[in-house]
Design a protein around this motif. Structure first.
Motif, PDB file in Angstrom:
ATOM      1  N   TYR A 207       0.827  -1.199   0.000  1.00 51.66           N
ATOM      2  CA  TYR A 207       0.000   0.000   0.000  1.00 51.66           C
ATOM      3  C   TYR A 207       0.865   1.255   0.000  1.00 51.66           C
ATOM      4  O   TYR A 207       0.595   2.218  -0.727  1.00 51.66           O
ATOM      5  N   ARG A 208       1.906   1.268   0.833  1.00 53.59           N
ATOM      6  CA  ARG A 208       2.820   2.418   0.835  1.00 53.59           C
ATOM      7  C   ARG A 208       3.452   2.598  -0.536  1.00 53.59           C
ATOM      8  O   ARG A 208       3.562   3.719  -1.047  1.00 53.59           O
ATOM      9  N   LYS A 209       3.891   1.501  -1.130  1.00 54.77           N
ATOM     10  CA  LYS A 209       4.518   1.575  -2.457  1.00 54.77           C
ATOM     11  C   LYS A 209       3.546   2.152  -3.484  1.00 54.77           C
ATOM     12  O   LYS A 209       3.909   3.029  -4.288  1.00 54.77           O
ATOM     13  N   ALA A 210       2.318   1.678  -3.463  1.00 55.67           N
ATOM     14  CA  ALA A 210       1.336   2.101  -4.461  1.00 55.67           C
ATOM     15  C   ALA A 210       0.913   3.550  -4.281  1.00 55.67           C
ATOM     16  O   ALA A 210       0.670   4.263  -5.258  1.00 55.67           O
ATOM     17  N   THR A 211       0.822   4.012  -3.033  1.00 56.51           N
ATOM     18  CA  THR A 211       0.303   5.357  -2.788  1.00 56.51           C
ATOM     19  C   THR A 211       1.382   6.420  -2.676  1.00 56.51           C
ATOM     20  O   THR A 211       1.079   7.613  -2.758  1.00 56.51           O
ATOM     21  N   GLN A 212       2.630   5.999  -2.493  1.00 57.48           N
ATOM     22  CA  GLN A 212       3.702   6.971  -2.300  1.00 57.48           C
ATOM     23  C   GLN A 212       4.703   6.973  -3.456  1.00 57.48           C
ATOM     24  O   GLN A 212       5.730   7.646  -3.369  1.00 57.48           O
ATOM     25  N   GLY A 213       4.412   6.213  -4.512  1.00 52.57           N
ATOM     26  CA  GLY A 213       5.238   6.265  -5.698  1.00 52.57           C
ATOM     27  C   GLY A 213       6.619   5.670  -5.539  1.00 52.57           C
ATOM     28  O   GLY A 213       7.600   6.195  -6.079  1.00 52.57           O
ATOM     29  N   TRP A 214       6.730   4.549  -4.808  1.00 53.16           N
ATOM     30  CA  TRP A 214       8.028   3.910  -4.632  1.00 53.16           C
ATOM     31  C   TRP A 214       8.498   3.287  -5.953  1.00 53.16           C
ATOM     32  O   TRP A 214       7.700   2.956  -6.825  1.00 53.16           O
ATOM     33  N   GLY A 215       9.812   3.066  -6.046  1.00 52.67           N
ATOM     34  CA  GLY A 215      10.395   2.481  -7.244  1.00 52.67           C
ATOM     35  C   GLY A 215      10.016   1.023  -7.433  1.00 52.67           C
ATOM     36  O   GLY A 215       9.562   0.344  -6.509  1.00 52.67           O
ATOM     37  N   ALA A 216      10.252   0.526  -8.663  1.00 50.55           N
ATOM     38  CA  ALA A 216       9.852  -0.834  -9.028  1.00 50.55           C
ATOM     39  C   ALA A 216      10.542  -1.890  -8.167  1.00 50.55           C
ATOM     40  O   ALA A 216       9.964  -2.924  -7.845  1.00 50.55           O
ATOM     41  N   ASP A 217      11.805  -1.642  -7.779  1.00 48.54           N
ATOM     42  CA  ASP A 217      12.580  -2.628  -7.014  1.00 48.54           C
ATOM     43  C   ASP A 217      12.631  -2.287  -5.529  1.00 48.54           C
ATOM     44  O   ASP A 217      13.481  -2.769  -4.797  1.00 48.54           O
ATOM     45  N   SER A 218      11.697  -1.464  -5.070  1.00 46.90           N
ATOM     46  CA  SER A 218      11.752  -1.006  -3.678  1.00 46.90           C
ATOM     47  C   SER A 218      11.344  -2.084  -2.686  1.00 46.90           C
ATOM     48  O   SER A 218      11.743  -2.034  -1.516  1.00 46.90           O
ATOM     49  N   ILE A 219      10.545  -3.052  -3.118  1.00 46.27           N
ATOM     50  CA  ILE A 219      10.122  -4.144  -2.228  1.00 46.27           C
ATOM     51  C   ILE A 219      10.506  -5.472  -2.857  1.00 46.27           C
ATOM     52  O   ILE A 219      10.071  -5.799  -3.963  1.00 46.27           O
ATOM     53  N   ARG A 220      11.332  -6.225  -2.159  1.00 45.94           N
ATOM     54  CA  ARG A 220      11.715  -7.562  -2.591  1.00 45.94           C
ATOM     55  C   ARG A 220      11.037  -8.586  -1.680  1.00 45.94           C
ATOM     56  O   ARG A 220      10.889  -8.347  -0.476  1.00 45.94           O
TER      57      ARG A 220
END
Length: 543
Positions: A207-220
């Motif tokens: 959810y944080r990644k989707a709403t805060q514009g994180w990079g593609a490789d930010s979550i492994r």
């Protein structure tokens, strides 16, 4: 009283009550509470703590009856004595074998919560609330500090620990504060999560990644191959572990394949509620520190707080989150968040809540003016939650006293861990005995095809067992029928497309519960196959 004088008053209360601070097992001062004049409803200064102290003394006296009980993990008679004294079994409308979700509270917890509620009904003055704040944030947190194996730390308990609402709040303080603090650049850095983490420690990151514009490789993602005892070398190099690993090395190899110099945080369920695996956390910490000493290691401990002898001073994780309402059998809607002060862990996360603590102080009252953007550089930054339930906060003290042998002298965290592990072994034996009745091909050697929890290596499990139902049998219906027909409370989870049942016994259960609940599950499944019990009517699952 205006807000400034009110806060000054509470500050003085905190300092004055500090003279009462001591180890949780020691006696209080002997001063007796004054009797109120006729018609006077307020309590004299110190009377609340005197009432609390009197109840603790009473509970300790009751516990002396168990002085001869050494509580070996398989001594069912002694554990049954503990169970019958410290839990209201006769009052249970059903027997919960679902510690991974919710447990009945210990009697001392309920008695303390009731006492504090009564105190507050009689007197909600600032002096009263100051005493209760000291009981929870002073004595209670100090007892939890000892429970966690941190008694040797010079840090104040509230610099290491914050009382939250639950594990969800603690996990969200972590996943919502990582970028705001500047510790992580989501366009360049990465974190590692486990796919069988609780949703608040997995989906919340997505959810944080989707709403805060994180990079593609930010979550492994550390992946789990469900109902498997092995993975291919290619799968391991891609960061996949089997749900039934043969040894720790398989877990370590897959995890290290995901970590590099840009990894800022590794966040794992110490024990997964979705596959029952207990991770070798101390080794994980050591291996990760060898690769990147600046990685923050967060262990979601919703399924290990009150299960394992955590020994946080040795394990050296950076943070954990837990809930008192699960395995500790503590009060409802209270959680705990730990931040390792040796690594400056708390400063890596900007709190998402800025309010006041139980002393009615804001950060500004401790020298951190809001306009400066500063706040306590320790776990206390997560304790400004506004008004909480004083009754349940103080009752956490009773849970800590129980688990550290201050009430029942035979109890230690290590003995609790051993007993729960023993009950887990009883679950496995019962599954091996009864599952062949509904899975004709089931054998102990092939158990991993039906049981998600590790069965090959006992070091990698405790007592959280998840398993399949036969094709066409809806696990949620089994759960419902087991409750209605046999009065056992268990859980139904959907995990990676699998419809599973979960049983998770703890010290509020006896060995007979374990055998009986598994037998009840199989009895219900057989009845559903014969169509004497309804199927395909239940649609909700639970984490």
């Amino acid at each position: 009283m205006n807000s400034v004088s009110r806060r000054k008053f509470f500050g003085l209360m905190a300092l004055g009550a500090g003279s009462m601070a001591m180890l949780p097992g020691m006696a209080f001062g002997a001063a007796k509470a004054k009797t109120s004049a006729p018609g006077q409803t307020s309590l004299a200064a110190g009377q609340a703590m005197a009432r609390i102290k009197a109840l603790i003394d009473e509970l300790r006296a009751e516990g002396r009856a168990f002085a001869a009980d050494a509580l070996a993990s398989d001594n069912n008679a002694q554990w049954d004595r503990l169970l019958n004294h410290y839990f209201d079994r006769k009052g249970f409308a059903s027997i919960s074998v679902n510690a991974a979700n919710l447990c009945p509270s210990l009697k001392p917890v309920n008695r303390m919560a009731a006492l504090v509620r009564d105190l507050l009904e009689a007197d909600i003055s600032f002096p009263m609330r100051g005493e209760l704040a000291k009981a929870s944030l002073g004595h209670g947190l100090t007892a939890v500090k000892d429970w966690f194996g941190l008694g040797g730390s010079d840090a104040k308990a509230d610099f290491l620990l914050a009382l939250t609402a639950n594990s969800t709040m603690g996990n969200n303080f972590v996943n919502n504060g990582l970028v705001t603090s500047g510790f992580m650049d989501p366009q360049k850095d990465n974190i590692v999560v486990w796919d069988v983490n609780h949703p608040t420690n997995y989906d919340a990151w997505m959810y944080r990644k989707a709403t805060q514009g994180w990079g593609a490789d930010s979550i492994r993602i550390l992946k789990t191959k469900m109902f498997a005892s092995s993975v291919t070398e290619a799968e391991r190099k891609a960061g996949t572990i089997p749900s039934d690993p043969q040894n720790e090395d398989e877990i370590i190899a897959a995890l290290l394949a995901l970590v590099d110099e840009r990894t800022k945080l590794v966040t794992l369920s110490w024990q997964s509620n979705e596959c029952g695996m207990v991770l070798p956390m101390q080794r994980i910490v050591s291996e990760l520190r060898a690769v990147n000493k600046n990685i923050h290691i967060h262990a979601d401990s919703a399924q290990t707080f009150g299960v394992l002898d955590l020994k946080l001073g040795q394990v050296d994780v950076d943070s954990i989150a837990g809930s008192f309402h699960k395995w500790p059998c503590g009060p409802k809607m209270v959680g705990i968040l730990y931040m390792n002060n040796k690594h400056g862990a708390a400063e890596r996360f900007t709190p998402s809540i800025w309010g006041y603590d139980e002393y009615i102080n804001t950060p500004a009252d401790y020298g951190f003016a809001a306009s400066t953007g500063t706040i306590d550089p320790n776990a206390k930054r997560f304790s400004y939650l506004g008004q909480q339930n004083d009754a349940t906060l103080v009752a956490t003290w009773m849970a800590a006293l129980f688990h550290t042998g201050q009430l029942h002298p035979g109890v230690t965290p290590a003995k609790i861990e051993a007993r729960i592990h023993y009950l887990g072994g009883q679950v496995q034996q019962a599954l091996f005995k009864h599952l062949p009745k509904v899975f004709p091909d089931f054998t102990p050697k092939t158990a991993a095809q039906w049981i998600a929890t590790p069965t090959s290596n006992a070091r990698l499990r405790s007592s959280v067992y998840l398993f399949k139902t036969p094709d066409g049998i809806v696990a949620g219906d089994v759960m419902k029928h087991v409750y209605e027909q046999h009065r056992f409370a268990i859980a139904n989870l959907k995990v990676m497309g699998h419809d599973l049942l979960r049983v998770s016994p703890t010290i509020c259960n006896n060995a007979k519960d374990v055998e009986d609940v598994v037998a009840a599950v199989v009895d219900v499944i057989l009845a559903m196959k014969k169509k004497t019990l309804a199927n395909n009517t239940h649609t909700r699952s639970y984490a």
